[in-house]
Design an enzyme around this catalytic site. Structure first.
Site, PDB file in Angstrom:
ATOM      1  N   LEU A  77      52.867  43.780  36.924  1.00 18.90           N
ATOM      2  CA  LEU A  77      51.988  42.851  36.224  1.00 18.90           C
ATOM      3  C   LEU A  77      50.544  43.309  36.408  1.00 18.90           C
ATOM      4  CD1 LEU A  77      53.288  39.329  37.409  1.00 18.90           C
ATOM      5  CD2 LEU A  77      54.213  40.799  35.609  1.00 18.90           C
ATOM      6  N   CYS A  78      49.793  43.335  35.324  1.00 17.73           N
ATOM      7  CA  CYS A  78      48.368  43.673  35.426  1.00 17.73           C
ATOM      8  C   CYS A  78      47.660  42.611  36.261  1.00 17.73           C
ATOM      9  CB  CYS A  78      47.734  43.713  34.049  1.00 17.73           C
ATOM     10  SG  CYS A  78      45.932  43.708  34.113  1.00 17.73           S
ATOM     11  N   VAL A  79      46.906  43.065  37.258  1.00 16.62           N
ATOM     12  CA  VAL A  79      46.300  42.113  38.200  1.00 16.62           C
ATOM     13  C   VAL A  79      45.292  41.198  37.512  1.00 16.62           C
ATOM     14  CG1 VAL A  79      44.607  43.838  38.986  1.00 16.62           C
ATOM     15  CG2 VAL A  79      45.113  41.859  40.411  1.00 16.62           C
TER      16      VAL A  79
END
Lengths: 130, 134
Positions: A77-79
């Site tokens: 997941l993109c932070v």
């Protein structure tokens, strides 16, 4: 062949995540390699373990978790996208002073660099969005 | 590290959804990977480059000035589809001027925006290794 997968939509509202899952599972069954599945935009919502769909419906995040466990697929997941939308693992929750985390098993939080790296490593990058 | 040709295709209006803003974030992060980067703006995506955007009434972030920094990130190939502009009654003069400094030409300031026809854009797409659609 080595595939990179980008998922840009959340579960249930759009078909993108279902299509990405079926594509990824089929590619693995056919003996291909998945470099990484990267979740961006509302796609990060696929990584919640707090979703409770009705019994007679598929459970999108559990399905991804099972795929990760069975095939050792990286689910990232993109932070920045995850923080905006309240998707936190234990470390991120602590860092942000929140009293709960909600990351499903098999998902990890990392940066956008992982998307670019997947694009560089993979023979084909396939985008699932709306 | 291998160098690939990355094309970011921007198809959506800048402020009705977050796609444009988060796409721009990808482009800026990707710059650190020293890949061959191009951007394409098609359909409502051409609105992303409009001059004088003001999101005050929306209460959302006006990230449009960030496009002007693309030149500093060595992003100098920005393609805008002519048909998309025309269908919306827009021309190149309605877009923000985006420039870069050409290191091979004594750092001369040059235009990053190229208005291209859809068939020219198809050729550009054909040449890419990785296409990310937002």
């Amino acid at each position: 062949m080595k595939f990179g997968i980008l998922v840009n939509e959340g579960p249930y509202t759009h078909q993108a995540s279902d299509s990405a899952y079926h594509f990824t599972a089929a590619a693995l069954r056919a003996g291909h390699e998945i470099v990484r599945v990267f979740f961006y935009h509302d796609g990060v919502n696929n990584g919640t373990r707090l979703s409770v769909p009705p019994q007679d419906d598929r459970n999108v995040s559990e399905r991804w978790s099972a795929l990760a466990e069975e095939h050792d697929v990286e689910l990232i997941l993109c932070v920045a996208a995850a923080q905006r939308r309240g998707l936190l693992d234990e470390d991120e929750a602590k860092r942000a002073g929140k009293n709960a985390d909600n990351m499903a098993p098999g998902f990890q939080i990392s940066g956008l660099g992982q998307l670019i790296d997947a694009g560089i490593q993979a023979d084909r990058t396939v985008v699932f969005g709306d | 590290m291998a160098t690939k040709k990355f094309l970011y295709v921007n198809r959506k209006a800048p402020h009705g959804s977050i796609y444009a803003q988060e796409s721009l974030e990808v482009v800026l992060i990707a710059a650190a990977f020293e890949q061959d980067v191009s951007l394409a703006f098609v359909d409502d995506g051409v609105y992303q480059l409009l001059q004088n955007q003001d999101t005050g009434a929306l209460g959302s972030k006006n990230f449009s000035p960030t496009y002007k920094a693309l030149g500093d990130y060595d992003v100098s190939k920005i393609y805008v589809e002519q048909e998309s502009l025309e269908m919306r009654g827009l021309g190149k003069d309605d877009l923000m001027p985006l420039v870069y400094e050409d290191e091979d030409d004594d750092w001369a300031e040059k235009d990053s925006i190229h208005v291209v026809s859809s068939s020219e854009l198809a050729d550009i797409i054909e040449q890419q290794d990785v296409i990310l659609n937002f």
